[in-house]
Design an enzyme around this catalytic site. Structure first.
Site, PDB file in Angstrom:
ATOM      1  N   HIS A 160      57.973  34.072  67.218  1.00  0.00           N
ATOM      2  CA  HIS A 160      57.180  35.668  68.630  1.00  0.00           C
ATOM      3  C   HIS A 160      56.216  34.492  69.430  1.00  0.00           C
ATOM      4  CE1 HIS A 160      54.454  38.717  70.112  1.00  0.00           C
ATOM      5  NE2 HIS A 160      54.745  39.236  69.132  1.00  0.00           N
TER       6      HIS A 160
ATOM      7  N   GLU B 156      60.432  35.789  73.646  1.00  0.00           N
ATOM      8  CA  GLU B 156      60.050  35.675  71.761  1.00  0.00           C
ATOM      9  C   GLU B 156      61.854  36.499  72.215  1.00  0.00           C
ATOM     10  OE1 GLU B 156      57.699  39.153  70.227  1.00  0.00           O
ATOM     11  OE2 GLU B 156      56.943  39.177  72.161  1.00  0.00           O
TER      12      GLU B 156
END
Length: 310
Positions: free
Chosen positions: A157, A281
């Site tokens: 992330h 991500e």
């Protein structure tokens, strides 16, 4: 709670990794070090909650759990809110430094997840590059197939520090994606085709590109950029909450005076932070990695600074 960190420095660059969540919270490059990652001004760094910013690790589920084996897990799984163990310095030579962190089932993990696994996370710092490698091993001794399989999702992330109103992400044109900003479930689950040559995040963006299958992504803004090379990660998510999602988070009073609380994972980004980053991500989040007992899966991203101007 163990929240101490590993700080690595080489050739003017540095990286800081918290043992809590194995979260990279800083990556600086250059002779006059420039921070390349974003961490929210409201992020808790005391081990009380997952860190909003840096590079949190998502495992074994992305978003709200949908796999039956993940039913007791919270959003994005448990890897980002567990204390990892510092294992070793893997390499330390003229080209870079690597450290290795590990995570195995603890009592708190076993209470919500009964699969056998071992995670190893290798963070490598170079002069102008940062690599993160997640190794997932199925340590089950079951000889029964497929019951002994480990089925999971995984994602980095990554919060890239960049001006959200100027950044563009390439090359995603003609790729299939799912738009999680759609208000209906049908809309969120209907595939779209990306028509833009460069994807911007000037409005609320939460797009999951399935089977993007790109060996490299580029995140550009005036004067600088970040190149992201990936291995083993077939999907990529582009995300920034902007004002639309931020406005959905908060505490309100209804007509009858009752307190209505609307929560969102991005509550801490309401105070202008959203304008200072884009999340790109890489992951495996559409479908599941299916890992047989004894096997190891590796997902890797390599971030490199490009297009730097003086």
């Amino acid at each position: 709670m163990i929240v101490s960190s590993s700080h690595i420095q080489t050739q003017g660059s540095s990286v800081e990794v918290l043992l809590y969540g194995a979260t990279v919270i800083s990556w600086k490059t250059g002779t006059q070090p420039v921070e390349r990652l974003f961490v929210s001004s409201k992020a808790a760094l005391d081990g009380s909650k997952p860190i909003r910013g840096g590079i949190p690790i998502v495992f074994p589920c992305f978003g709200a759990p949908s796999h039956p084996e993940h039913a007791r897990l919270s959003q994005h799984g448990f890897a980002r809110n567990q204390a990892w163990t510092f294992d070793s310095v893997v390499t330390d030579d003229g080209s870079g430094v690597s450290v290795r962190l590990t995570l195995t089932p603890t009592a708190s993990i076993k209470a919500v997840y009964d699969r056998s696994f071992e995670l190893a996370y290798v963070v490598t710092l170079g002069e102008d590059a940062l690599a993160t490698d997640l190794h997932v091993k199925n340590t089950s001794r079951s000889s029964v197939y497929p019951e002994g399989n480990l089925e999971f999702q995984a994602l980095f992330h990554t919060y890239i520090r960049a001006p959200a109103d100027q950044v563009l992400v390439f090359p995603l044109q003609n790729k299939k994606y799912y738009d999680k900003t759609e208000t209906s479930e049908e809309g969120r689950n209907t595939a779209k085709t990306e028509m833009r040559a460069g994807v911007d995040v000037r409005t609320f963006t939460d797009s999951v590109y399935e089977d993007a299958a790109m060996p490299k992504y580029e995140v550009r803004w005036p004067g600088c950029g970040i190149e992201i090379k990936v291995e083993g990660l077939k999907d990529v998510v582009v995300w920034n909450p902007q004002r639309e999602q931020a406005a959905r988070s908060g505490t309100w009073k209804g007509a009858d005076g009752a307190l209505i609380i609307v929560t969102s994972w991005v509550c801490a980004d309401i105070h202008g932070d959203r304008e200072r980053y884009v999340c790109v991500e890489p992951g495996h989040v559409r479908g599941y990695v299916k890992l047989e007992p004894g096997q190891t899966w590796i997902g890797r991203q390599l971030l490199r600074v490009v297009m730097e101007t003086e």
